[in-house]
Scaffold this active site. Structure first.
Site, mmCIF file in Angstrom:
data_model
loop_
_atom_site.group_PDB
_atom_site.id
_atom_site.type_symbol
_atom_site.label_atom_id
_atom_site.label_comp_id
_atom_site.label_asym_id
_atom_site.label_seq_id
_atom_site.Cartn_x
_atom_site.Cartn_y
_atom_site.Cartn_z
ATOM 1 N N ASP A 79 -70.102 22.947 22.593
ATOM 2 C CA ASP A 79 -71.330 22.817 23.243
ATOM 3 C C ASP A 79 -72.175 24.029 22.996
ATOM 4 O O ASP A 79 -71.800 25.049 23.577
ATOM 5 C CB ASP A 79 -71.373 22.066 24.481
ATOM 6 C CG ASP A 79 -72.633 21.682 24.976
ATOM 7 O OD1 ASP A 79 -72.978 20.657 24.552
ATOM 8 O OD2 ASP A 79 -73.062 22.483 25.914
ATOM 9 N N GLU A 110 -72.089 22.658 17.867
ATOM 10 C CA GLU A 110 -73.027 21.779 18.283
ATOM 11 C C GLU A 110 -74.405 22.605 18.450
ATOM 12 O O GLU A 110 -74.373 23.137 19.731
ATOM 13 C CB GLU A 110 -72.684 20.971 19.456
ATOM 14 C CG GLU A 110 -73.536 19.856 20.030
ATOM 15 C CD GLU A 110 -74.608 20.202 21.064
ATOM 16 O OE1 GLU A 110 -75.368 19.522 21.387
ATOM 17 O OE2 GLU A 110 -74.535 21.139 21.611
#
Length: 655
Positions: free
Chosen positions: A381, A410
């Site tokens: 993330d 991401e």
């Protein structure tokens, strides 16, 4: 001190390379690595080149002769056979024997100075016997025998031996390494095939309870895995599964005040129940997680785990290591902000802390903990908010112990930063696909990803939606819009993913006009999904994933080619398999509302056919077959149908 004589051959412009070799290129097992370089030397002597490669750290060097491509450009290839890091370099040298042989053949044709030329050959052989530092013993013995034979034969017989294939092969093996010009060493990161090809499915286990209002468990999620496997997905990706913070917990639709029943955001990691090495108690235990993981594998899928390096205010690290966080002037720890938004439920880690080494080691231990439990795919993330050097170190450390580990970045940020993360070691990356909707935009973007130097290090993973992103194109319950984006994602890129069941159930309402966030986002509340509701996209997803598994042409990105069409709303493109040679041709209507028709303008050379060829296009979605001729053929796609063709090109006699 005596100076070593420089090699006469300069090795220049080695390709492929990333930033002059600073970062590795990427390949998968059983790929072919094609390497080119300029080998430049003075005069008219014969230049030879070879490609040297090996597996790090201590594999034996292997050598491949380079073929001359013209204008001092040479090329060679090698195959990757194992996961890990390869290194390669290009070497160039003057071939004294080949230079001699060219001159000798000319003189032999006119019977000029043959004894003197043969005497010179004897000198060349003697020099090789005396100077070749790594000459194999069998080659040395055979060369010495040839040298003796040349002295005993008459001129004609000696000339035959001097130009024989036997001596040519021996002299190629007897090159003196001291006279070899070498390039810098370049690296290849070789991954297993899943790093390139796969269909991902993201879901929240907490929404899998039998009663929709209750928090689901890993055990209750296991039957849902059968549904995901039935749709044909390869990778199950879970949002964070760790304890969720209670301090400043967010409520429904990211409301700053949470009710007692609100589960909070899984990305606010850590509570009194533990941090990144613990399981959210409402999901179950570590043993439950292991059983869930085993169920994923038994269904033929892999588990991807979320790695989010940030902490809730009640994460144990906040008390144990306050030095790992940034502080306001009043001494309180800084929460995350993206003005005007505030994220009081999340404390970012401070990578500029003087205790950075301890922080790095702790974060490595997090990934290693889950890798030790068998997890090999990690979706990371927001990696662009952490130092690039950290990722290069962390991924290198993990892959040194677990070479089959895969990391998905991401990062929806600036293009060069996204590319830098891939260079630093990420196996795959999210992309801008969600915001590329027109054929012109898609062509331009895909050409950048597959036809520039980006292709050497950046592997795209196309997601039409995520829990964070509901693009404007999908903000309508129009099944055709969802079908278009699914087919594009699944056929343009070797890896793609969806966030479900929101995608297949056509979840389309934003939290407010102009927003790309879902209304009643599953990030902040438990949802109950009725998988039997209609309309839905389940049948199409099964079809597309089945085609992806069946057709090796969709397992790569490098063969993507765009073709012409007189209607700008139709996107026409092809892919070809290096495994079975089959060619797929896709035609997609990017208009979800109106019927679009037009005439294709196919590049027949790319498709491997003559301009006047007659062939069959077999639609793998409908099983219909059409006879086409040459590059110009009529297509018509309607929103009330598939709105796309996935054609396999077949010979006419294959009807």
């Amino acid at each position: 001190m005596e100076m070593k004589r420089p090699a006469r051959v300069l090795v220049l412009n080695v390709s492929p390379s990333v930033d002059c070799g600073r970062f590795p290129i990427k390949r998968i097992v059983h790929d072919t690595v094609t390497v080119s370089a300029d080998l430049v030397a003075d005069g008219h002597d014969v230049v030879r080149g070879r490609l040297a490669y090996r597996v790090r750290p201590d594999g034996l060097w292997q050598f491949v002769p380079l073929a001359h491509q013209g204008n001092d450009r040479y090329q060679g290839t090698f195959k990757t056979t194992t996961v890990g890091v390869y290194e390669y370099r290009v070497e160039g040298y003057i071939d004294a024997y080949a230079t001699w042989r060219e001159r000798f053949e000319k003189k032999r044709a006119i019977n000029q100075d043959l004894p003197r030329e043969l005497a010179q050959l004897a000198q060349i052989i003697a020099q090789h016997l005396a100077m070749a530092s790594s000459l194999p013993e069998d080659v040395r013995i055979q060369l010495a025998q040839v040298q003796q034979q040349l002295e005993s034969l008459d001129v004609e017989a000696a000339a035959d031996l001097a130009t024989s294939k036997v001596l040519q092969d021996l002299m190629l093996k007897a090159q003196d390494d001291q006279d070899v010009g070498r390039s810098e060493i370049f690296l290849v990161r070789v991954d297993r095939p899943r790093a390139l090809f796969g269909a991902w499915y993201e879901f929240f286990p907490r929404s899998c309870a039998r009663e929709g209002s209750r928090h689901g468990t890993f055990a209750e999620s296991e039957p849902f895995l059968e549904y995901v496997a039935g749709l044909g997905f390869d990778v199950v990706y879970l949002p964070p599964i760790h304890p969720i913070g209670t301090i400043h917990r967010k409520g429904v639709n990211n409301h700053t005040t949470a009710k007692a029943s609100d589960p909070g955001s899984p990305w606010a990691i850590g509570s009194a129940q533990g941090g990144h090495l613990a399981i959210e108690p409402s999901l179950g235990t570590l043993a439950d997680f292991d059983h869930f993981h085993q169920s994923v594998q038994q269904l033929g899928m892999e588990l991807a785990m979320d790695i989010t390096f940030q902490c809730a205010p009640d994460h144990p690290w906040v008390q144990e290591h306050p030095e790992w966080f940034s502080h306001f002037p009043d001494g309180s720890i800084q929460y995350a902000e993206n003005p005007p938004k505030k994220y009081e439920d999340v404390y970012p880690l401070n990578f500029d802390t003087p205790a950075w080494q301890a922080l790095w080691e702790a974060l490595k231990d997090v990934v290693k903990f889950w890798a030790d439990r068998g997890v090999r795919i990690f979706r990371v993330d927001n990696p662009h908010t952490k130092p690039l050097a950290f990722w290069e170190w962390l991924i290198g450390q993990i892959q040194a112990q677990y070479p089959d580990a895969i990391f998905l970045s991401e990062a929806f940020t600036r293009p060069k930063l996204m590319y830098a993360l891939s260079k630093a070691g990420f196996s795959q990356s999210y992309t801008y696909f969600a915001w590329r909707n027109t054929p012109a935009d898609l062509r331009q973007y895909l050409m950048e990803l597959t036809r520039t130097e980006v292709k050497e290090f950046f592997r795209p993973n196309f997601w039409p939606n995520t829990p964070d992103i509901l693009p404007e194109f999908l903000q309508t319950p129009n099944v055709t819009a969802f079908a278009i984006r699914l087919i594009l994602a699944a056929t343009l890129a070797a890896s793609y993913g969806i966030y479900g069941p929101a995608y297949e159930l056509l979840e389309s309402r934003p939290v407010r006009p102009g927003s790309e966030e879902y209304d009643h986002s599953e990030k902040y509340e438990i949802r109950h999904w009725d998988l039997s509701q209609t309309p839905n996209l389940q049948h199409l997803i099964r079809q597309v994933n089945a085609i992806r598994h069946q057709e090796a042409a969709l397992h790569n990105n490098h063969s993507l080619e765009f073709h012409g069409c007189d209607n700008p709303m139709l996107l026409v493109y092809s892919k070809q398999s290096q495994v079975d040679g089959r060619v797929l041709l896709m035609v997609v209507n990017t208009d979800p509302v109106y019927t679009q028709s037009g005439w294709t303008a196919l590049n027949m050379q790319i498709l491997g056919m003559a301009d006047d060829a007659v062939y069959i296009v077999h639609d793998l979605l409908t099983d219909a077959r059409y006879e086409w001729r040459g590059p110009y053929n009529y297509v018509e796609l309607r929103p009330d149908s598939y709105n796309a063709h996935i054609f396999r090109i077949e010979a006419k006699e294959g009807i």
